[in-house]
Design an enzyme around this catalytic site. Structure first.
Site, PDB file in Angstrom:
ATOM      1  N   THR A   1       0.838  -1.191   0.000  1.00 28.35           N
ATOM      2  CA  THR A   1       0.000   0.000   0.000  1.00 28.35           C
ATOM      3  C   THR A   1       0.875   1.245   0.000  1.00 28.35           C
ATOM      4  O   THR A   1       2.094   1.159  -0.141  1.00 28.35           O
ATOM      5  CB  THR A   1      -0.930   0.025   1.231  1.00 28.35           C
ATOM      6  OG1 THR A   1      -0.162   0.351   2.391  1.00 28.35           O
ATOM      7  CG2 THR A   1      -1.610  -1.316   1.433  1.00 28.35           C
ATOM      8  N   CYS A   2       0.254   2.387   0.205  1.00 24.85           N
ATOM      9  CA  CYS A   2       0.989   3.642   0.133  1.00 24.85           C
ATOM     10  C   CYS A   2       1.992   3.815   1.255  1.00 24.85           C
ATOM     11  O   CYS A   2       2.873   4.666   1.161  1.00 24.85           O
ATOM     12  CB  CYS A   2       0.028   4.826   0.109  1.00 24.85           C
ATOM     13  SG  CYS A   2      -1.037   4.914   1.553  1.00 24.85           S
TER      14      CYS A   2
ATOM     15  N   SER B   1      -2.121   1.868  11.106  1.00 29.38           N
ATOM     16  CA  SER B   1      -1.948   2.809  10.009  1.00 29.38           C
ATOM     17  C   SER B   1      -1.295   4.104  10.460  1.00 29.38           C
ATOM     18  O   SER B   1      -1.320   4.449  11.649  1.00 29.38           O
ATOM     19  CB  SER B   1      -3.309   3.132   9.373  1.00 29.38           C
ATOM     20  OG  SER B   1      -3.864   1.993   8.761  1.00 29.38           O
TER      21      SER B   1
END
Length: 417
Positions: free
Chosen positions: A49-50, A114
């Site tokens: 992912t980013c 996150s």
């Protein structure tokens, strides 16, 4: 042969963004395929992912204690890495084995790991990684059940109320940071570069702040269709579009904005939400241009105290998953034994002219008969007493549990759905 779950993770907390940027350029499905081809790997799912790169592996049990071997296999599968990047990944990545790998995935999927705690996009990204692995044929039965349970855990955490409805996303964080430069979003002209799922999330965050003039550009020609769906204005040429906006937000993996594309003379705020980078860092050195990228966002990411219930839910889900996996061989052995008896009785009923009603009743009774002991097996497994259940099966039925096949666990309802 017993198996063990293993995870190697590099993310914003333990690796620099330049390294993550380069690692993320390797397609996740390609990396998973390479890993699954190794002799001691029974399945692989790669999440890229980013702001994180993670490889989840289903390993043969003899490697359970050999984290270094599994970690080296992951690094070796990323053949495009330079020697320096490979060494940096070895040093910065964290390894998780067994229940620790399960807990890590559940926490990641729930947004608890996150950069923006509780972000909503990560659950979808995790499930797309699992779907890609299924299509590529690299997911194993244990990994499939693990990722299905991760999805359920994420929904439970969000429904608890701590994280739901909070507009938690990187887009929100970036716009919060940009608001110090954009006093009135209602009069700002905003250009989105990219038409993926994150672009849709960004539009929602922009409109929540009153932005009305939103345009979109896509290098793949999807701008018109996307614009019609979300009520924004399509742009056909990036350079021309950049001449008439105040803010540019990039959220695509297919395009990099270079200094040549940036017009001079007018103030411009550029927000890069992509990894690999969507914007050349040199853009930030252009006079009048300010660049907000993931590296800057990481420095401003809030770390709110989450309610104990969110972490308790994850812990409970881990215990449930582990108990189900531990109890599965015993439950399948019991089910197999009952099915053998059931089929024999159904065969006799058919020879006597059964019209189907006896067979239906017998199958229902068999299901009821196995339900109670199955729940008891899961309970004993959660208490570390599954050997007591196995001993009971041997004493009463003379059967010994063995590792179930994927088809058996799916048929018997043991796998997560």
């Amino acid at each position: 042969m017993e198996r063990v779950l293993f995870c190697l993770t590099a993310n914003h907390a333990n690796a620099d963004f330049a390294l993550l940027d380069r690692v993320s350029r390797i397609p996740a499905s390609e990396a998973a395929t390479r890993l699954a081809e190794l002799d001691f790997v029974r399945g692989a799912v790669v999440l890229s992912t980013c702001n994180r790169f993670e490889a989840y592996l289903d390993l043969d049990d003899p490697l359970a204690a050999a984290d270094a071997i599994a970690a080296e296999a992951v690094v070796g599968a990323l053949a495009e890495l330079t020697a320096e990047d490979a060494e940096a990944l070895r040093e910065s990545a964290h390894a998780h084995t067994g229940d620790s790998a399960v807990r890590h995935l559940f926490a990641v999927t729930s947004g608890l790991e996150s950069m923006v705690v509780g972000e909503e996009e990560i659950a979808g990204q995790v499930q797309r990684a699992a779907q890609d692995a299924r299509r590529a044929g690299t997911v194993s039965s244990p990994l499939d059940r693990l990722f299905q349970q991760a999805a359920r855990t994420s929904r439970s955490v969000r429904s608890a109320g701590d994280l739901s409805g909070a507009d938690r996303s990187l887009a929100r964080l970036a716009l919060d940071l940009a608001s110090a430069r954009i006093p009135d979003w209602g009069s700002a002209r905003v250009l989105l570069v990219g038409t993926g799922r994150y672009a849709a999330t960004t539009i929602a965050s922009l409109r929540a702040r009153g932005a009305a003039d939103v345009r979109v550009y896509s290098a793949t020609g999807r701008a018109a269709m996307f614009a019609a769906k979300y009520g924004v204005r399509p742009e056909t040429t990036l350079t021309e579009a950049l001449r008439d906006v105040d803010v540019v937000i990039t959220c695509t993996a297919r395009y990099t904005v270079t200094p040549d594309a940036i017009p001079g003379g007018s103030p411009l705020l550029v927000i890069d939400l992509g990894l690999p980078r969507n914007v050349d860092p040199a853009v930030g050195a252009i006079p009048g241009v300010e660049l907000i990228d993931l590296e800057l966002l990481a420095l401003h990411a809030p770390l709110p105290e989450l309610a104990d219930s969110a972490h308790a839910l994850v812990g409970g889900a881990v215990a449930e998953f582990t108990a189900d996996e531990t109890a599965a061989p015993a439950i399948v052995a019991l089910r197999r034994h009952i099915d053998e008896v059931l089929e024999a009785e159904i065969g006799r009923a058919r020879t006597r002219g059964d019209d189907g009603r006896i067979e239906t009743a017998l199958r229902h009774f068999a299901g009821v008969l196995v339900h109670g002991p199955s729940e008891r097996a899961r309970l004993l497994a959660s208490e570390g007493r599954i050997d007591d259940f196995a001993a009971g099966l041997d004493a009463v039925y003379g059967i010994t549990p063995t590792a179930p096949t994927h088809a058996e666990t799916e048929t018997d309802g043991i796998a997560s759905a």
